[in-house]
Design a protein around this motif. Structure first.
Motif, PDB file in Angstrom:
ATOM      1  N   SER A 244       0.845  -1.190   0.000  1.00 50.04           N
ATOM      2  CA  SER A 244       0.000   0.000   0.000  1.00 50.04           C
ATOM      3  C   SER A 244       0.879   1.239   0.000  1.00 50.04           C
ATOM      4  N   GLU A 245       0.269   2.340  -0.423  1.00 49.01           N
ATOM      5  CA  GLU A 245       0.944   3.641  -0.374  1.00 49.01           C
ATOM      6  C   GLU A 245       0.305   4.444   0.756  1.00 49.01           C
ATOM      7  N   GLY A 246       1.117   5.001   1.644  1.00 45.98           N
ATOM      8  CA  GLY A 246       0.579   5.744   2.773  1.00 45.98           C
ATOM      9  C   GLY A 246       1.589   6.702   3.364  1.00 45.98           C
ATOM     10  N   LYS A 247       1.564   6.829   4.659  1.00 51.64           N
ATOM     11  CA  LYS A 247       2.482   7.741   5.349  1.00 51.64           C
ATOM     12  C   LYS A 247       2.974   7.107   6.645  1.00 51.64           C
ATOM     13  N   VAL A 248       4.177   7.500   7.039  1.00 54.98           N
ATOM     14  CA  VAL A 248       4.753   7.135   8.335  1.00 54.98           C
ATOM     15  C   VAL A 248       5.129   8.415   9.050  1.00 54.98           C
ATOM     16  N   ASP A 249       4.450   8.673  10.149  1.00 56.17           N
ATOM     17  CA  ASP A 249       4.677   9.912  10.902  1.00 56.17           C
ATOM     18  C   ASP A 249       4.595  11.136   9.994  1.00 56.17           C
ATOM     19  N   GLY A 250       3.632  11.096   9.051  1.00 57.86           N
ATOM     20  CA  GLY A 250       3.383  12.233   8.169  1.00 57.86           C
ATOM     21  C   GLY A 250       4.170  12.235   6.877  1.00 57.86           C
ATOM     22  N   ARG A 251       5.135  11.347   6.709  1.00 57.61           N
ATOM     23  CA  ARG A 251       5.959  11.312   5.497  1.00 57.61           C
ATOM     24  C   ARG A 251       5.440  10.250   4.538  1.00 57.61           C
ATOM     25  N   PRO A 252       5.310  10.562   3.232  1.00 59.41           N
ATOM     26  CA  PRO A 252       4.852   9.558   2.259  1.00 59.41           C
ATOM     27  C   PRO A 252       5.751   8.327   2.268  1.00 59.41           C
ATOM     28  N   ALA A 253       5.133   7.167   2.211  1.00 55.36           N
ATOM     29  CA  ALA A 253       5.898   5.927   2.276  1.00 55.36           C
ATOM     30  C   ALA A 253       5.175   4.830   1.516  1.00 55.36           C
ATOM     31  N   THR A 254       5.942   3.846   1.091  1.00 53.11           N
ATOM     32  CA  THR A 254       5.408   2.645   0.473  1.00 53.11           C
ATOM     33  C   THR A 254       5.587   1.481   1.451  1.00 53.11           C
ATOM     34  N   PHE A 255       4.512   0.701   1.638  1.00 53.41           N
ATOM     35  CA  PHE A 255       4.544  -0.425   2.581  1.00 53.41           C
ATOM     36  C   PHE A 255       4.497  -1.756   1.847  1.00 53.41           C
ATOM     37  N   TYR A 256       5.222  -2.711   2.376  1.00 56.99           N
ATOM     38  CA  TYR A 256       5.065  -4.104   1.970  1.00 56.99           C
ATOM     39  C   TYR A 256       4.946  -4.948   3.242  1.00 56.99           C
ATOM     40  N   TYR A 257       3.950  -5.814   3.238  1.00 53.54           N
ATOM     41  CA  TYR A 257       3.792  -6.742   4.358  1.00 53.54           C
ATOM     42  C   TYR A 257       4.016  -8.147   3.839  1.00 53.54           C
ATOM     43  N   HIS A 258       5.106  -8.752   4.242  1.00 52.86           N
ATOM     44  CA  HIS A 258       5.425 -10.112   3.841  1.00 52.86           C
ATOM     45  C   HIS A 258       4.892 -11.036   4.921  1.00 52.86           C
ATOM     46  N   ARG A 259       4.014 -11.965   4.542  1.00 54.69           N
ATOM     47  CA  ARG A 259       3.212 -12.685   5.527  1.00 54.69           C
ATOM     48  C   ARG A 259       3.632 -14.139   5.744  1.00 54.69           C
ATOM     49  N   ASP A 260       4.133 -14.811   4.723  1.00 51.27           N
ATOM     50  CA  ASP A 260       4.360 -16.244   4.826  1.00 51.27           C
ATOM     51  C   ASP A 260       5.815 -16.649   5.007  1.00 51.27           C
TER      52      ASP A 260
END
Length: 504
Positions: A11-27
């Protein structure tokens, strides 16, 4: 062999107000967790190795909490970092033994990450109350003397911070109790928790302690009078004892959060318990074995001295090493104290062989067609083990007695099945070899010399002259039985307390 399909989410979002890209590796266990980077987009092929990406391992993640109702896409991520000693400091110093709680405010996190780490609606912290101390139903018990004596520090540095993040304030929504003596937990449960449970009030306990704290709660609830309105309190265990058998067996210690993840994300489950009923002269040893106390007397068992447990009842080598290692000098070594005491017991300084414990041991199975009747009407018959000397007699409801020491590999979390591990006297080297196999996933039970089976009950008739060899361990508590005395162990049907965990 094909490559397993990744279930990473992005997902594309923010971390502490800064734009960031997230990846959640689950398996993938090696890379499982949340990885994010600022100002760039990571390809799904290289995010696990990119140096400029931040990483919160799943093993370090406590929970993901809504930041505020008005901003539904904003979350607070609670996680821990290992507390590293500064340059030049002694890294073995207990000051640096605890993880540090960190927080991160993030917007638009991957949906699967939020789902996997959202708190349970039925966990202990959801028992909220407030207004006055009389209304508080959440109690934090800090066992000041348990294990390496780190519980107080962890409450201040971590638990208090986590509870504040979920909107709970000390003295208004929860109370903190520091133990001052061996009876502190018993006194609190008897004076406060049991009366309110009898009124049907939902209560929760966050217990920074070892197995001894749990058995204190269980014994007080079982020994008191319970009304028809009785409502089980629940316990969230933050493991700060020496062995922490219950926490290890419930998989509370499989991550790096010291039980905080289970506290927030676990569910309530009934805690199976057993009853150890003793002959009339049995006494509880306290104050490092220097003093004695009366045991609770169960009227339903003919006013017999009684102790309840949730982990283990043992006689022989295990009980002896637990009792002998309960000194200030040994306790400095944590769980290693058990191995140190075991070596002294198995290799006496006078060169003699290990002590052969003398007594008649019988077990109760449910597959006979005759004998005395149990409470539910099923036929019972006691089976003698067929020998009068023993090295190791241990009945348990759990799988692990300490981290990596799997005493009962067939046991599953909270399955309520009582299992017996036993073997006859052996040379010291052979006993060490057998018990060493317990550190290999419980392979000791595969040895021909080791008896291992599910049982309904255990009975021991002691034939020892010296009181040292008549000590019985119940969840770390030591009971000394009189000459020609006995103990009978049975599972308890009644449910009195829930435990919070994610294992089942």
């Amino acid at each position: 062999m094909g490559v397993a399909r990744s279930t990473s989410t992005r997902s594309e979002g923010k971390v502490d107000g800064r734009p960031a890209t997230f990846y959640y590796h689950r398996d993938d266990e090696e890379h499982k967790g949340l990885r994010y980077a600022f100002g760039i987009e990571l390809s799904s092929d290289n995010f696990t190795t990119r140096e400029d990406a931040e990483y919160i391992p799943a093993q370090n993640t406590i929970a993901v909490l809504p930041a505020q109702t008005a901003l539904p896409d904003d979350y607070v991520v609670l996680f821990v970092e290992e507390h590293r000693a500064p340059s030049g400091a002694d890294e073995e110093d207990s000051t640096y033994a605890l993880p540090v709680v960190r927080t991160m405010v993030a917007t638009s996190l991957p949906t699967r990450f939020v789902e996997d780490f959202a708190p349970s609606a039925l966990s202990c912290w959801s028992t909220r109350s407030g207004g006055s101390s009389e209304d508080i139903s959440l109690h934090v018990i800090v066992s000041s003397g348990s294990g390496a004596r780190l519980a107080e520090r962890f409450y201040v540095s971590a638990v208090k911070q986590v509870l504040s993040r979920i909107g709970l304030q000390q003295d208004t929504q929860y109370m903190v109790h520091y133990t001052q003596s061996e009876s502190s937990i018993t006194d609190l449960v008897y004076s406060t928790i049991l009366p309110r449970a009898n009124e049907g009030v939902s209560q929760a306990i966050i217990l920074l302690s070892g197995d001894g704290g749990v058995v204190d709660v269980v014994n007080t609830l079982m020994s008191g009078t319970r009304s028809k309105q009785y409502l089980k309190p629940n316990i969230a265990i933050l493991p700060f004892g020496t062995g922490n058998a219950l926490a290890h067996s419930l998989k509370i210690t499989t991550d790096k959060t010291m039980g905080l993840s289970s506290m927030l994300r676990g569910h309530r489950h009934n805690l199976p318990i057993f009853q150890a009923t003793f002959s009339q002269g049995a006494r509880l040893l306290v104050n490092k074995g220097r003093d004695e106390q009366d045991l609770h007397r169960d009227q339903a068992q003919g006013d017999a001295p009684t102790v309840f447990g949730a982990v283990v009842c043992s006689w022989g080598l295990h009980a002896g090493l637990v009792a002998d290692s309960d000194t200030a000098e040994y306790r400095k070594f944590g769980a290693e104290r058990f191995q140190m005491a075991a070596k002294e017991a198995l290799f006496p300084t006078d060169g003699s062989t290990p002590h052969a414990y003398k007594g008649i041991v019988s077990i109760l199975r449910r597959n006979s067609s005759r004998g005395e009747q149990s409470q539910d009407g099923a036929a019972e018959v006691w089976h003698d083990l067929g020998r009068s000397e023993h090295a190791y007699i241990l009945a348990t409801l759990v799988s692990d007695l300490e981290k990596g020491f799997t005493i009962s590999p067939a046991s599953k979390p909270l399955d309520g099945r009582l299992r017996l591990v036993q073997f006859a006297p052996q040379e010291g080297d052979e006993v060490m070899r057998i018990m060493g196999l317990a550190y290999q996933g419980g392979k000791h039970v595969e040895e021909d010399a080791v008896g291992y089976e599910e049982i309904e009950g255990l009975r021991i008739g002691f034939e020892e002259e010296d009181a040292r060899w008549r000590r019985v361990c119940v969840d770390g508590k030591i009971v000394r039985v009189e000459r020609d005395g006995w103990v009978v162990v049975r599972k308890v049907v009644e449910e009195v307390v829930d435990v919070v965990c994610m294992a089942v």
